[in-house]
Write an enzyme that holds these catalytic residues in place. Structure first.
Site, short mmCIF file in Angstrom:
data_model
loop_
_atom_site.label_atom_id
_atom_site.label_comp_id
_atom_site.label_asym_id
_atom_site.label_seq_id
_atom_site.Cartn_x
_atom_site.Cartn_y
_atom_site.Cartn_z
CD GLU A 177 -2.54 1.71 0.36
OE1 GLU A 177 -3.33 0.90 -0.16
OE2 GLU A 177 -2.39 2.88 -0.05
CB ILE A 192 -25.18 1.15 1.06
CG1 ILE A 192 -25.56 2.53 1.58
CG2 ILE A 192 -26.43 0.30 0.80
CD1 ILE A 192 -26.49 3.30 0.65
CG HIS A 247 -25.30 -1.45 -2.84
ND1 HIS A 247 -26.12 -0.35 -2.93
CD2 HIS A 247 -24.04 -0.97 -2.70
CE1 HIS A 247 -25.38 0.75 -2.86
NE2 HIS A 247 -24.11 0.40 -2.71
CB VAL A 290 4.17 -0.78 -7.12
CG1 VAL A 290 4.70 -1.44 -8.39
CG2 VAL A 290 3.88 -1.81 -6.04
NE ARG A 306 -19.70 7.17 -6.37
CZ ARG A 306 -20.09 8.43 -6.25
NH1 ARG A 306 -19.54 9.38 -6.99
NH2 ARG A 306 -21.04 8.76 -5.38
CB CYS A 360 -12.25 10.86 21.86
SG CYS A 360 -13.63 11.40 20.83
CB CYS A 387 -17.38 14.02 20.87
SG CYS A 387 -16.92 15.75 20.96
CB CYS A 405 -15.40 18.80 19.55
SG CYS A 405 -13.95 17.88 20.05
CB CYS A 426 -9.41 13.62 21.55
SG CYS A 426 -10.07 13.38 19.89
#
Lengths: 493, 419
Positions: free
Chosen positions: A35, A51, A53, A176, A313, A403, A405, A438, A443
């Site tokens: 990666e 989603i 699908h 790569v 996409r 954190c 929140c 926030c 945090c």
């Protein structure tokens, strides 16, 4: 790096690459997942609506249609094995007039033909009872109960963790730069900044960059055209104003949906852009999405937005379908070009890639000790007080809320780092620290500090998302020592 | 942890919470506990190393830490108990508190009264929808302030600041003194958002380019901020694209408003005012939930910390009364209503049986205005008003006694005039 030789190199650790890596990890072969970014799911994947699908036929895309349908059926087991959140919410596609209603009926016929269960055209009254906030203009809806929702980064991280647990080597920050044919004609040589690795097969799951990877072997008979989708996330306090993804027959991209964490997502746009790095949100996109969302759920207010983002996409220009095949010019290169949707089909895509590799002559013997189960990250916010007490007694860092929140503790952040988070976003995707209203205000500095401490590197080296995305560039007084020529202030204060 | 004995629990050890706890303790409440999620007392004051604090309360010009120190020392001397690094997770309408800390684990408390003093947080990029990419290098001004003043790091060397709140202006000066080039301060309104003294001392005195009626319309850079594009806005706040200009920078600071932090209040069933974002309180600073009081920026965002302390003391003394003798509470008879030119008033109800101190903000800046209470019940001429500066109006008891018994509402307005 010492690896000189392997059986399979997968390029790209998005949803496709990690699903394939995990599928291959059950066989007695050597697999490397590469990666270029600092973490898995950092490309297009992270911005997916996720989603799951149901698999309604997609025009001119039989392979895509089949793999989405298969993926939907495989998803529950996968989510169970990886212990990730998958909620079978169902989905509703709204019609506002007679023509649209006819389209819904046609969609139902198509769904019945491929045996998607329990699909139903529901009337206004039933729609209203299922979704009380729906627009008064909706006259009917297509209800598909087999649709669901997941979290794109959670599933991708879980796939990568399970693959790694079963022996796949994951090389992050590894781009790569070239691929060439080996002298023996039996292998490919993959070049990175760390040198060459000889491999029997390369799986091109590079998403937006799949065309550039294929071009390295002159196997390029497609190119990738990025299509931007903007999304806007609402504060949890608005509550479950929708219970499932709400779509419209009028546009395939407009949606209002809940996330598994209890936020609401408003989406999306579908705009071709010419730059693979252009994931900027826009004022036009914002206005369009707010209008479209209010057309479905009128009570939506832009005041509740806490975050906006956009993903690209990876649509290919060659076909409206997926490309999943051994390259005709170089059969040791397997192209896996999904675009959208990607998450739903991933489990089925991974199985198909295994078949292709087998057809191409890779011997695949099952590992006796393959473990499909992945251990979930503990989430303090989801525990009972009794469980919390026991956890804090064992490790007091779980009693330190970092954190506020999302109620994420230091213990969870340390665990995320132990599991591979190296960046602020990496911690965020594993723990939700910084995902609340926030947006990391409180945090963020703490997470940077914990990363620096646990990784034993200076604070100024901690990045938001790898590469040159350092959050803090200088130490105090550093700029003054450099001469302070930029200082345009007087000494008055 | 075992159920702690507590008469009063104050949530938050910022200026409001500490002042409230001191007052309650001084009035004779036995077990006073302050619960604080940070590792030290004083709230955000410790990162406010500039001066300008205490002119009202101490009649002295102090820095934030100095101002906080005075209160903290007093609180310690009185034997108030502090639970640091302790985060309240839940408050029920019956005043049951669940909290967590790394030292004590899960803490359950059931005090006779609670004072909410959680303060506020900064509005972020998402809340104002700035278009563009999402690189590193975008901070709220308060986060940057913490990095610079507490942790010893400078976010970047070329900075654009969006918004002109007080923290943003203070940071413009602070960063300039650290050798950072502040390229621009960009404000969507036709006037600066913070105090006049900060505009003069932090912006004009340091020659910071100020772009009024402008906003950021694009952020550039994928890894780190590379530039922002700003543009003038029209009367509907739409950007005028021909006025676009790109400013190279590596950091974007946001000073675009503060929001009272009331997630806990909502769990306790407390009603919030949609305008302030804080609990609706009466003249005793009590919320709609009996025995739960609130004070400071959790109620409404103040301009000066001194008023936060005064408000904390008010809540502390009334919470003490509530705990020690509920009979002392008069009935709230008169609603206060924001009329023309007024954005909000705190408190929202008064008893009419003691001197009333009202804090309010105007809707827009103006010169020569008259603030009127009721039809012609009380009036005050003011040479200048700004939304950034709170107005304080005191209605003496002698005046309130002149009100008719059936008076249920007083409207307060702010209109042009000299008398």
């Amino acid at each position: 790096m010492d690896i000189k030789q392997t059986d399979v190199i997968i390029i790209g650790a998005g949803i496709a690459g990690t699903a394939i890596a995990r599928e291959l990890s059950q066989y007695e072969i050597d697999v490397i997942l590469m990666e270029k970014e600092a973490d898995v799911s950092f490309g297009s994947t992270k911005a997916s609506t996720a989603i799951i699908h149901p698999g309604l036929p997609v025009a001119d895309a039989p392979l895509k249609t089949k793999l989405i349908l298969d993926g939907n059926r495989l998803f529950k087991q996968l989510a169970n094995e990886l212990d990730v959140t998958f909620k079978k919410t169902g989905e509703l596609t709204i019609a506002k007039n007679e023509n649209e209603l006819q389209e819904l009926k046609e969609m139902k016929r198509q769904a019945d033909a491929i045996k998607i269960p329990e699909v139903e055209v529901i009337n206004r009254k039933k729609l209203q009872s299922m979704e009380p906030n729906i627009t008064k203009e909706a006259i009917a809806a297509l209800s598909i109960p087999t649709a669901g929702i997941a979290l794109p980064f959670e599933i991708t991280i879980a796939l990568a963790e399970n693959a790694s647990q079963n022996g796949v080597r994951i090389l992050l920050n590894t781009e790569v730069t070239d691929i060439s044919r080996g002298a023996d004609n039996q292998s490919l040589l993959v070049k990175t900044a760390c040198g060459y690795i000889k491999t029997r097969f390369v799986i091109n799951a590079a998403g937006l960059f799949a065309d550039q990877i294929a071009a390295m072997l002159n196997a390029d008979d497609f190119s990738i055209s990025p299509h931007k989708g903007e999304e806007y996330l609402l504060d949890k306090r608005v509550g479950s104003i929708v219970n499932q993804p709400i779509l419209t027959v009028a546009s395939p991209w407009v949606l209002v949906m809940p996330t598994v964490d209890g936020n609401i997502i408003l989406g999306t746009t579908y705009t071709e852009v010419n730059n693979k790095a252009d994931s900027a949100t826009t004022l036009d996109g914002f206005r369009k999405i707010i209008n479209d969302a209010k057309d479905l759920i009128p009570i939506i207010s832009p005041k509740d937005i806490i975050r906006s983002f956009a993903g690209l996409r990876a649509m290919n220009t060659h076909t409206s379908d997926y490309i999943i095949e051994a390259s005709k010019k170089e059969p040791k290169l397997i192209n896996v070009v999904l675009g959208s949707p990607g998450i739903t089909s991933a489990p089925a895509v991974a199985k198909m890639v295994v078949e292709i590799l087998s057809d191409q002559g890779l011997k695949l013997a099952k590992k006796p000790n393959f473990n499909p189960q992945r251990e979930k990250m503990l989430k303090f916010s989801e525990l009972s007080d009794e469980e919390r007490k026991a956890l804090i007694a064992k490790d007091p860092r779980y009693g330190h809320v970092v954190c506020r929140c999302e109620t994420v503790t230091e213990g969870e952040i340390v665990e995320a780092i132990r599991r591979g988070a190296r960046t602020v976003d990496g911690v965020k995707y594993r723990t939700r620290a910084g995902m609340g209203r926030c947006q990391g205000g409180f945090c963020g500095p703490r997470v940077i500090e914990i990363l620096a401490r646990e990784l034993n590197i200076p604070v100024t080296e901690i990045t938001k998302k790898g590469k040159n995305s350092q959050s803090l560039l200088f130490k105090s007084k550093e700029l003054l020592k450099k001469g302070g020529k930029d200082n345009n202030g007087s000494s008055k204060s | 942890m075992v159920l702690q004995k507590a008469d009063l629990v104050v949530i938050g050890a910022g200026p409001a919470g500490v002042a409230a706890a001191i007052k309650a303790k001084e009035m004779g409440v036995n077990n006073v506990i302050i619960m604080e999620r940070a590792e030290q007392l004083g709230g955000l004051l410790h990162q406010c190393i500039h001066n300008g604090f205490g002119l009202q309360y101490f009649k002295e010009d102090l820095t934030g830490p100095e101002y906080a120190y005075n209160f903290i020392e007093k609180a310690k001397g009185l034997g108030i108990k502090f639970l640091l690094e302790t985060m309240a997770l839940d408050i029920s309408p019956k005043r049951e508190i669940t909290a967590v800390s790394n030292k004590e684990g899960i803490i359950n408390l059931h005090p006779k009264a609670i004072i909410l003093a959680m303060g506020c947080r900064e509005r972020t990029r998402g809340a104002i929808n700035i278009p563009g990419t999402r690189p590193a290098g975008i901070f709220t001004a308060g986060v940057a302030q913490r990095f610079v003043n507490v942790e010893g790091f400078i976010p970047g060397k070329k900075v654009v600041i969006l918004g002109s709140g007080d923290v943003g202006m203070i940071m413009a000066r602070r960063l300039t003194l650290e050798g950072v080039k502040v390229e621009a301060m960009v404000e969507i309104l036709p006037y600066v958002g913070g105090l006049i003294r900060n505009e003069v001392q932090c912006i004009h005195d340091f020659n910071i380019p100020l772009f009024l009626e402008h906003t950021v319309v694009d952020v550039h850079g994928t890894e780190r901020v590379k530039a922002v594009t700003i543009a003038k806005i029209d009367k509907d706040r739409n950007p005028i694209y021909k006025t676009k200009r790109k400013i190279e920078c590596d950091t974007l600071l946001l000073s675009v408003g503060l929001i009272p932090e009331n997630e806990l209040s909502l769990k306790a069933g407390i009603k919030l005012d949609p305008v302030t974002g804080g609990p609706i309180v009466d003249e005793t600073m009590q919320t709609n939930v009996s025995g739960i009081f609130a004070a400071g920026n959790v109620v409404h965002v103040h301009d000066l910390v001194d008023y936060v302390s005064f408000e904390g003391e008010l809540a502390g003394s009334n919470a003490a009364n509530y705990i020690l003798s509920q009979a002392l509470f008069p009935k709230m008879k008169i609603n206060l209503k924001a009329g023309e030119g007024i954005r909000y008033i705190v408190p929202s109800t008064i008893s009419g049986q003691k001197k009333a101190t009202l804090y309010m903000r105007v809707l827009k800046p103006d010169r020569d205005v008259v603030v009127k209470v009721g039809d012609d019940f009380l009036r005050k001429h003011l040479p200048i008003v700004k939304p950034s500066e709170m107005l304080k109006i005191i209605i003496p008891l002698s005046k309130l006694k002149m009100l008719k018994d059936e008076t249920k509402e007083l409207t307060i307005s702010c209109t042009k005039g000299r008398k």
